[in-house]
Design a protein around this motif. Structure first.
Motif, PDB file in Angstrom:
ATOM      1  N   ARG A 132      -9.425  -4.021   0.790  1.00  9.30           N
ATOM      2  CA  ARG A 132      -7.974  -4.139   0.949  1.00  9.30           C
ATOM      3  C   ARG A 132      -7.351  -2.765   1.194  1.00  9.30           C
ATOM      4  O   ARG A 132      -7.695  -1.792   0.523  1.00  9.30           O
ATOM      5  CB  ARG A 132      -7.375  -4.775  -0.308  1.00  9.30           C
ATOM      6  CG  ARG A 132      -5.856  -4.943  -0.253  1.00  9.30           C
ATOM      7  CD  ARG A 132      -5.358  -5.753  -1.434  1.00  9.30           C
ATOM      8  NE  ARG A 132      -5.730  -5.144  -2.701  1.00  9.30           N
ATOM      9  CZ  ARG A 132      -5.464  -5.708  -3.876  1.00  9.30           C
ATOM     10  NH1 ARG A 132      -4.873  -6.885  -3.928  1.00  9.30           N
ATOM     11  NH2 ARG A 132      -5.820  -5.110  -4.999  1.00  9.30           N
ATOM     12  N   ARG A 133      -6.449  -2.706   2.154  1.00  7.49           N
ATOM     13  CA  ARG A 133      -5.756  -1.454   2.469  1.00  7.49           C
ATOM     14  C   ARG A 133      -5.005  -0.970   1.226  1.00  7.49           C
ATOM     15  O   ARG A 133      -4.154  -1.665   0.696  1.00  7.49           O
ATOM     16  CB  ARG A 133      -4.788  -1.728   3.622  1.00  7.49           C
ATOM     17  CG  ARG A 133      -4.034  -0.523   4.162  1.00  7.49           C
ATOM     18  CD  ARG A 133      -3.073  -1.021   5.235  1.00  7.49           C
ATOM     19  NE  ARG A 133      -2.329   0.038   5.856  1.00  7.49           N
ATOM     20  CZ  ARG A 133      -2.659   0.627   7.007  1.00  7.49           C
ATOM     21  NH1 ARG A 133      -3.729   0.227   7.663  1.00  7.49           N
ATOM     22  NH2 ARG A 133      -1.913   1.590   7.532  1.00  7.49           N
ATOM     23  N   GLU A 192       1.610   5.084   1.682  1.00  6.85           N
ATOM     24  CA  GLU A 192       1.392   5.856   2.902  1.00  6.85           C
ATOM     25  C   GLU A 192       1.861   7.284   2.707  1.00  6.85           C
ATOM     26  O   GLU A 192       2.961   7.523   2.222  1.00  6.85           O
ATOM     27  CB  GLU A 192       2.149   5.235   4.072  1.00  6.85           C
ATOM     28  CG  GLU A 192       1.957   5.992   5.376  1.00  6.85           C
ATOM     29  CD  GLU A 192       2.726   5.362   6.519  1.00  6.85           C
ATOM     30  OE1 GLU A 192       3.139   6.109   7.414  1.00  6.85           O
ATOM     31  OE2 GLU A 192       2.899   4.134   6.522  1.00  6.85           O
ATOM     32  N   VAL A 224      -7.428   5.623   6.654  1.00  5.59           N
ATOM     33  CA  VAL A 224      -7.131   4.467   5.805  1.00  5.59           C
ATOM     34  C   VAL A 224      -8.161   4.377   4.686  1.00  5.59           C
ATOM     35  O   VAL A 224      -9.371   4.394   4.941  1.00  5.59           O
ATOM     36  CB  VAL A 224      -7.127   3.158   6.624  1.00  5.59           C
ATOM     37  CG1 VAL A 224      -6.878   1.957   5.715  1.00  5.59           C
ATOM     38  CG2 VAL A 224      -6.076   3.229   7.717  1.00  5.59           C
ATOM     39  N   ALA A 266      -2.801   4.890   3.255  1.00  7.52           N
ATOM     40  CA  ALA A 266      -2.888   5.358   4.635  1.00  7.52           C
ATOM     41  C   ALA A 266      -2.334   6.773   4.697  1.00  7.52           C
ATOM     42  O   ALA A 266      -1.327   7.075   4.053  1.00  7.52           O
ATOM     43  CB  ALA A 266      -2.124   4.442   5.580  1.00  7.52           C
ATOM     44  N   ARG A 289      -9.549   1.987   1.802  1.00 15.18           N
ATOM     45  CA  ARG A 289      -9.577   0.586   1.379  1.00 15.18           C
ATOM     46  C   ARG A 289     -10.262   0.452   0.029  1.00 15.18           C
ATOM     47  O   ARG A 289     -11.280   1.094  -0.223  1.00 15.18           O
ATOM     48  CB  ARG A 289     -10.302  -0.266   2.425  1.00 15.18           C
ATOM     49  CG  ARG A 289      -9.617  -0.255   3.789  1.00 15.18           C
ATOM     50  CD  ARG A 289     -10.255  -1.248   4.757  1.00 15.18           C
ATOM     51  NE  ARG A 289      -9.673  -1.133   6.079  1.00 15.18           N
ATOM     52  CZ  ARG A 289      -8.519  -1.697   6.439  1.00 15.18           C
ATOM     53  NH1 ARG A 289      -7.865  -2.453   5.554  1.00 15.18           N
ATOM     54  NH2 ARG A 289      -8.042  -1.533   7.657  1.00 15.18           N
ATOM     55  N   TRP A 294       0.851  -1.180   0.000  1.00 15.74           N
ATOM     56  CA  TRP A 294       0.000   0.000   0.000  1.00 15.74           C
ATOM     57  C   TRP A 294       0.887   1.230   0.000  1.00 15.74           C
ATOM     58  O   TRP A 294       2.110   1.149   0.107  1.00 15.74           O
ATOM     59  CB  TRP A 294      -0.951   0.006   1.198  1.00 15.74           C
ATOM     60  CG  TRP A 294      -0.333   0.330   2.520  1.00 15.74           C
ATOM     61  CD1 TRP A 294      -0.146   1.573   3.054  1.00 15.74           C
ATOM     62  CD2 TRP A 294       0.195  -0.604   3.479  1.00 15.74           C
ATOM     63  NE1 TRP A 294       0.458   1.466   4.286  1.00 15.74           N
ATOM     64  CE2 TRP A 294       0.662   0.159   4.569  1.00 15.74           C
ATOM     65  CE3 TRP A 294       0.287  -1.992   3.520  1.00 15.74           C
ATOM     66  CZ2 TRP A 294       1.242  -0.440   5.680  1.00 15.74           C
ATOM     67  CZ3 TRP A 294       0.854  -2.577   4.621  1.00 15.74           C
ATOM     68  CH2 TRP A 294       1.322  -1.809   5.688  1.00 15.74           C
TER      69      TRP A 294
END
Length: 258
Positions: free
Chosen positions: A183-184, A141, A177, A187, A179, A139
């Motif tokens: 699913r992530r 961030e 977050v 972030a 999704r 993911w």
């Protein structure tokens, strides 16, 4: 490259590393993440990282005569680069490059209102870009000064909270977050949403890569000339183990088990 960027509009679709040394960077990520390589088709000097035959990321050097510190740039898929560019400008961000033709698609580079750099990509992106296998980007961030302002900025640009969005947005463990299909995907972190902006944070995006063993990846990174920014530890939720690293030319990234 084949068409596919529009299949997951406004969600992460690619990551690219700008590096001052293509060969050194290639060797580092081969040693740490097990990547193999092939030449990129869309630009001269671009390398595509592969894991199990699947494209993971691209790396390339800055243009002739330019100097740039190593950095990862995330790209988000869109069906209209012009629309995203207009929304960014309307909300205080900057579109620094493009939209311009790249392969059979169009890409652009921008920065948000606090200076974090990201890209967006219309049309031809690698379809089915994996985020759930070994060495794949897990993911993205965003480390930022103001979590709430950043969440509003990106949410409005990419429509993450609209009725037809494939994404959900939640606040958990001090992060916003996003999704995608449960699913992530993204972030946003910078201090609790309720707190004042933190002027000490340098806004930037970080890519988290899947690994089977975080400690083994850290050992491999050190052996290949990298360094450790944050030692291996459990995530705030306790559901994964992760570490923040720098590659041998200074590129910042993270490895995670989940």
């Amino acid at each position: 490259m084949t068409a596919g960027g529009h299949e997951r509009p406004c969600t992460p679709c690619w990551v690219s590393l700008t590096t001052p040394s293509l060969r050194e960077t290639r060797d580092f990520y081969s040693a740490v993440l097990g990547w193999t390589w092939r030449p990129g088709e869309a630009a001269e000097g671009l390398l595509i990282a592969l894991s199990g035959g699947d494209p993971m990321a691209s790396i390339g050097e800055p243009g002739s005569g330019l100097r740039a510190a190593a950095h990862w740039t995330p790209f988000f898929a869109t069906s209209s680069a012009d629309d995203i560019a207009a929304r960014i400008r309307e909300r205080g961000g900057t579109v620094g490059v493009g939209p311009l033709s790249f392969g059979t698609g169009r890409i652009a580079l921008a920065s948000d209102a606090h200076g974090a750099v990201f890209g967006f990509w219309e049309g031809a992106v690698f379809p089915g870009w994996p985020r759930d296998q070994a060495s794949a980007p897990a993911w993205l961030e965003l480390r930022t000064r103001d979590t709430f302002a950043a969440a509003v900025f990106y949410g409005e640009i990419f429509g993450w909270t609209t009725e037809d969005s494939a994404c959900t947005v939640e606040y958990e463990d001090g992060e916003v977050v996003v999704r995608e299909a449960g699913r992530r995907a993204v972030a946003i972190r910078g201090g609790a949403v309720e707190t004042a902006p933190d002027p000490q944070v340098r806004p930037r995006w970080c890519v988290h890569f899947h690994v089977a063993d975080v400690d083994a990846a850290v050992t491999a990174a050190r052996a290949a000339g990298g360094s450790v920014d944050v030692a291996p530890s459990a995530s705030p939720s306790g559901t994964r183990r992760e570490a923040a690293l720098r590659d041998s030319v200074g590129g910042w990234f993270s490895v995670t088990t989940g």
